[in-house]
Design a protein around this motif. Structure first.
Motif, PDB file in Angstrom:
ATOM      1  N   ARG A  94       1.555 -62.464  11.906  1.00  0.00           N
ATOM      2  CA  ARG A  94       2.943 -62.932  11.783  1.00  0.00           C
ATOM      3  C   ARG A  94       3.420 -62.962  10.335  1.00  0.00           C
ATOM      4  O   ARG A  94       4.568 -62.685  10.054  1.00  0.00           O
ATOM      5  N   ARG A  95       2.538 -63.314   9.411  1.00  0.00           N
ATOM      6  CA  ARG A  95       2.902 -63.286   7.992  1.00  0.00           C
ATOM      7  C   ARG A  95       3.388 -61.892   7.597  1.00  0.00           C
ATOM      8  O   ARG A  95       4.406 -61.735   6.914  1.00  0.00           O
TER       9      ARG A  95
ATOM     10  N   VAL B 195       4.407 -59.379   9.657  1.00  0.00           N
ATOM     11  CA  VAL B 195       5.635 -59.011  10.379  1.00  0.00           C
ATOM     12  C   VAL B 195       6.844 -59.627   9.666  1.00  0.00           C
ATOM     13  O   VAL B 195       7.863 -58.964   9.441  1.00  0.00           O
ATOM     14  N   ASP B 196       6.717 -60.892   9.291  1.00  0.00           N
ATOM     15  CA  ASP B 196       7.773 -61.604   8.574  1.00  0.00           C
ATOM     16  C   ASP B 196       8.065 -60.887   7.241  1.00  0.00           C
ATOM     17  O   ASP B 196       9.223 -60.674   6.868  1.00  0.00           O
TER      18      ASP B 196
END
Lengths: 230, 230
Positions: B96-97, B99-100
């Protein structure tokens, strides 16, 4: 043992502080000035942004999005009915849509410029970009805030909380963003009754108390900032 | 039956198209020009942005972040080993880091400006902001791209895929963003061997094929865009 690298007026950091408090998780706060690009901090998060969460000596969890999901995955079940993420995939998607809106759209068009121009630039040395606020940025943010308040006010009137019947991450993300603008007296509550009533409910939660006592040196909060009957 | 409202050169829309293809989900694509603020589209997503996913007549799932999590929650288990989200909370946080980083930081500092200035503004009528690209924006994006490529290249050298041993959402998000810049010939592959080798692997996946055949009227892709041995 949790450690949160944050800035007291970073809206995304405030969001995570609210989540931690709602989930009853104890945390040690480490204040970081992201613009200083401290080497030890860049080793934790190459993006150089707050918030960053660390559990014991585990790998850093970087950014509000990853942290929120991590806290829900590791602690959501334990809090039972107080879980901030709904169970159903469609309700989860609605929660995430609004968190995304708060942390990216509301932050990008309104709160980010307020915080950068009126808070960060007062703390930064001139060599790092500090100085007087840019009046064009502030003007744009002031022109934009009404659209956001009206949209969230429409949701607040139609639902019990922003994403549905229960308090979710969405309420805390929007409230964390607005709290920074409210400190600066930049939220036009008078014309937005539904939003004001919703914010009064979020603001009176025990999780919000630490944010309301936060003060910036040389810039006191707007008079109604810590007032629960504003 | 899934419907995706997208723009062919919206990096976040491309990301979701890749995810849908990797998960083997059939989708009907509806091209949307977000700047037209079409009423029917604003009823689906008040933010006025693509991508938006709709399953049958269900509620719209708005934004790449909510869609990615929704697809993983509703289809991730069914694809077994090809699941794009790791199992462990720490590995999920790392995915997620990144993707963000791709959808917000890389998009905000590099790909968003390229697409807006060189693609969207060509499609927009002047009354909606169309016209010549702003050269200061392009200059800034060109100055920024190297930092991002170096960081992702460092990850690509240290790991099998960007977030770890397996292909994840992170690879698809970064590749989707870079594919738009690559169409415009704006990616400096020559100096970034590790990134180039990683991109060649993502680009040769069957899920990538539809993106490589996409063409914008009046602006052909850079010569190596669809070349798997670029």
């Amino acid at each position: 043992m949790l450690t949160l690298y944050h800035h007291p007026f970073s809206p995304a950091s405030r969001f995570i502080r609210l989540v931690l408090a709602e989930y009853g998780a104890k945390v040690e706060l480490v204040a970081e000035r992201p613009w200083e690009r401290r080497r030890g901090f860049l080793m934790l998060n190459a993006a150089g942004t707050v918030p960053v969460l660390q559990e014991y000596e585990g790998p850093p969890i970087c950014g509000a999005y990853a942290i929120m999901e991590y806290l829900d995955e590791t602690r959501g079940y334990a809090v039972g009915d107080r879980r901030l993420m709904p169970d159903h995939p469609e309700a989860r998607a609605e929660t995430r849509r609004l968190v995304d809106w708060a942390l990216n759209k509301l932050d990008g068009e309104v709160v980010g410029p307020f915080v950068r121009e009126r808070i960060y630039k007062q703390e930064m040395p001139a060599s790092m970009g500090g100085g007087s606020p840019d009046s064009a940025s502030l003007r744009a943010a002031r022109a934009n805030i009404g659209h956001h308040l009206r949209y969230f006010g429409y949701l607040a009137a139609a639902r019990n909380w922003l994403a549905g019947e229960k308090l979710t991450f969405a309420d805390l993300a929007v409230a964390a963003e607005l709290s920074c603008a409210d400190y600066l007296g930049e939220v036009t509550w008078a014309t937005e009754e539904n939003m004001k009533a919703w914010y009064a409910r979020v603001k009176s939660r025990p999780s919000f108390r630490p944010l309301l006592s936060e003060k910036m040196l040389g810039m006191p909060p707007a008079p109604s900032y810590a007032d629960l009957d504003f």
